[in-house]
Design an enzyme around this catalytic site. Structure first.
Site, PDB file in Angstrom:
ATOM      1  N   ARG A  97     -47.969  -2.906  88.704  1.00  0.00           N
ATOM      2  CA  ARG A  97     -49.134  -2.854  87.833  1.00  0.00           C
ATOM      3  C   ARG A  97     -50.023  -4.080  87.987  1.00  0.00           C
ATOM      4  O   ARG A  97     -51.249  -3.963  88.004  1.00  0.00           O
ATOM      5  CB  ARG A  97     -48.676  -2.702  86.369  1.00  0.00           C
ATOM      6  CG  ARG A  97     -49.779  -2.751  85.322  1.00  0.00           C
ATOM      7  CD  ARG A  97     -51.019  -1.963  85.702  1.00  0.00           C
ATOM      8  NE  ARG A  97     -50.748  -0.589  86.078  1.00  0.00           N
ATOM      9  CZ  ARG A  97     -51.588   0.176  86.751  1.00  0.00           C
ATOM     10  NH1 ARG A  97     -52.768  -0.306  87.146  1.00  0.00           N
ATOM     11  NH2 ARG A  97     -51.275   1.413  87.055  1.00  0.00           N
ATOM     12  N   LYS A 132     -70.551 -14.674  83.580  1.00  0.00           N
ATOM     13  CA  LYS A 132     -70.087 -13.618  82.671  1.00  0.00           C
ATOM     14  C   LYS A 132     -68.886 -12.898  83.285  1.00  0.00           C
ATOM     15  O   LYS A 132     -68.941 -11.721  83.639  1.00  0.00           O
ATOM     16  CB  LYS A 132     -71.218 -12.654  82.365  1.00  0.00           C
ATOM     17  CG  LYS A 132     -72.379 -13.325  81.621  1.00  0.00           C
ATOM     18  CD  LYS A 132     -73.551 -12.383  81.431  1.00  0.00           C
ATOM     19  CE  LYS A 132     -74.721 -13.093  80.753  1.00  0.00           C
ATOM     20  NZ  LYS A 132     -75.902 -12.229  80.601  1.00  0.00           N
ATOM     21  N   LYS A 164     -80.923 -24.355  80.242  1.00  0.00           N
ATOM     22  CA  LYS A 164     -81.322 -23.110  79.599  1.00  0.00           C
ATOM     23  C   LYS A 164     -82.037 -23.400  78.286  1.00  0.00           C
ATOM     24  O   LYS A 164     -82.235 -24.560  77.910  1.00  0.00           O
ATOM     25  CB  LYS A 164     -80.092 -22.223  79.391  1.00  0.00           C
ATOM     26  CG  LYS A 164     -79.328 -21.962  80.711  1.00  0.00           C
ATOM     27  CD  LYS A 164     -78.293 -20.897  80.583  1.00  0.00           C
ATOM     28  CE  LYS A 164     -78.927 -19.536  80.694  1.00  0.00           C
ATOM     29  NZ  LYS A 164     -77.937 -18.445  80.739  1.00  0.00           N
ATOM     30  N   GLU A 192     -84.312 -22.646  83.334  1.00  0.00           N
ATOM     31  CA  GLU A 192     -84.635 -21.306  82.859  1.00  0.00           C
ATOM     32  C   GLU A 192     -86.006 -21.314  82.181  1.00  0.00           C
ATOM     33  O   GLU A 192     -86.300 -22.197  81.374  1.00  0.00           O
ATOM     34  CB  GLU A 192     -83.578 -20.846  81.865  1.00  0.00           C
ATOM     35  CG  GLU A 192     -83.829 -19.483  81.257  1.00  0.00           C
ATOM     36  CD  GLU A 192     -82.827 -19.158  80.166  1.00  0.00           C
ATOM     37  OE1 GLU A 192     -81.986 -18.274  80.394  1.00  0.00           O
ATOM     38  OE2 GLU A 192     -82.888 -19.787  79.083  1.00  0.00           O
ATOM     39  N   ASP A 214     -86.470 -15.596  83.329  1.00  0.00           N
ATOM     40  CA  ASP A 214     -85.578 -14.818  82.470  1.00  0.00           C
ATOM     41  C   ASP A 214     -86.342 -13.722  81.736  1.00  0.00           C
ATOM     42  O   ASP A 214     -87.247 -13.988  80.937  1.00  0.00           O
ATOM     43  CB  ASP A 214     -84.897 -15.747  81.461  1.00  0.00           C
ATOM     44  CG  ASP A 214     -83.855 -15.027  80.636  1.00  0.00           C
ATOM     45  OD1 ASP A 214     -83.023 -14.314  81.230  1.00  0.00           O
ATOM     46  OD2 ASP A 214     -83.880 -15.164  79.405  1.00  0.00           O
TER      47      ASP A 214
END
Length: 283
Positions: A97, A132, A164, A192, A214
């Site tokens: 698995r 992410k 950012k 950004e 963005d």
């Protein structure tokens, strides 16, 4: 991306699954009884994770013999044999698995990445990933993106300065944030932006190497690329999908970052068939 970096990831995954032992295999198989397994693809896609799966089997039992039939990055079709494993049957079943989990997740990411890469063929744009990723699986997630033909963005907060919106707010504005970041030489700096006015402000700063656009519209991206005029690398980000990525690439950006590659890719379906006894050819 060596076994040294992968070993703790594999060890953690095995510990999570095996715990105090594979009680079912221990009760239903003899400890040293031989067996063999064939891992096959049940749907079309791009294969990834064969090296990680091989490490899973080797970690469970170094005496297992693993043959990779189809390597990472190759296109596969339903019924294709990807890997063969022979040795102690109980060890194969214990590793099954965890090996499949890595293969299925990584192949799913590679398959989705390859679809985005195909969509921008003929343009200058490169498809890149983001941070992410699944906690603890960033290395394997990003390996899978590469297998699918994409390129890796930064691996973490440590290997690139990416200013950012929250950093801009904390520093008191774009110029202040860039000034503080530029004080540390040798670091690539990306900023950004959310408007064309912010793009213009970044262009007045020194030390920036890449601008991120963005959630810009296609027309705004095109105008930003014109304003930047090749002075900096340009990355488009935000709400990128297979339906719009070609149009984004057509604006002339250098990179298109796609969070969905690693946070929303469906796993590719693979299965492991086990057969007890000495190795013999599979039909």
């Amino acid at each position: 991306m060596t076994d040294e970096r992968l070993a703790p990831i594999v060890a953690a995954a095995l510990a999570e699954d095996i715990g105090r032992g594979d009680i079912t295999s221990e009760l239903t198989t003899e400890p040293d009884a031989p067996g063999s397994a064939l891992i096959t693809c049940k749907e079309a896609g791009v294969l990834a994770g064969t090296g990680v799966a091989s490490l899973v089997f080797a970690t469970v039992d170094p005496s297992l013999a693993v043959v990779v039939v189809i390597g990472d990055g190759a296109k596969v079709a339903p019924g294709d044999a990807a890997m063969r494993v022979t040795g102690r049957g109980s060890s194969i079943l214990k590793a099954e698995r965890t090996a499949l989990n890595f293969l299925q997740r990584m192949s799913g990411i590679a398959t989705l990445t390859a679809a985005f890469v195909r969509s921008v063929e003929g343009t200058r744009a490169k498809i890149t990933d983001t941070r992410k990723t699944a906690p603890g699986l960033r290395l394997t997630d990003k390996m899978a993106v590469r297998a699918g033909g994409g390129v890796n963005h930064r691996f973490g907060l440590y290997d690139m300065v990416l200013i950012k919106d929250n950093h801009i707010a904390a520093a008191g504005g774009i110029a202040a944030a860039v000034s503080k970041a530029a004080g540390r030489p040798g670091e690539a700096i990306e900023v950004e932006t959310k408007t064309l006015a912010e793009v213009a402000e970044v262009l007045r700063c020194t030390g920036v190497t890449r601008i991120m656009l963005d959630n810009f519209t296609i027309d705004a991206i095109r105008e930003a690329v014109r304003l930047i005029g090749g002075r900096l690398e340009v990355e488009a980000s935000g709400n990128v999908s297979l339906s719009n990525v070609r149009a984004i690439a057509g604006t002339g950006v250098d990179f298109i970052s796609v969070g969905a590659l690693t946070h929303s890719a469906p796993a590719l379906d693979l299965s492991l068939a086990y057969r007890p006894g000495p190795p013999r050819p599979w039909a």
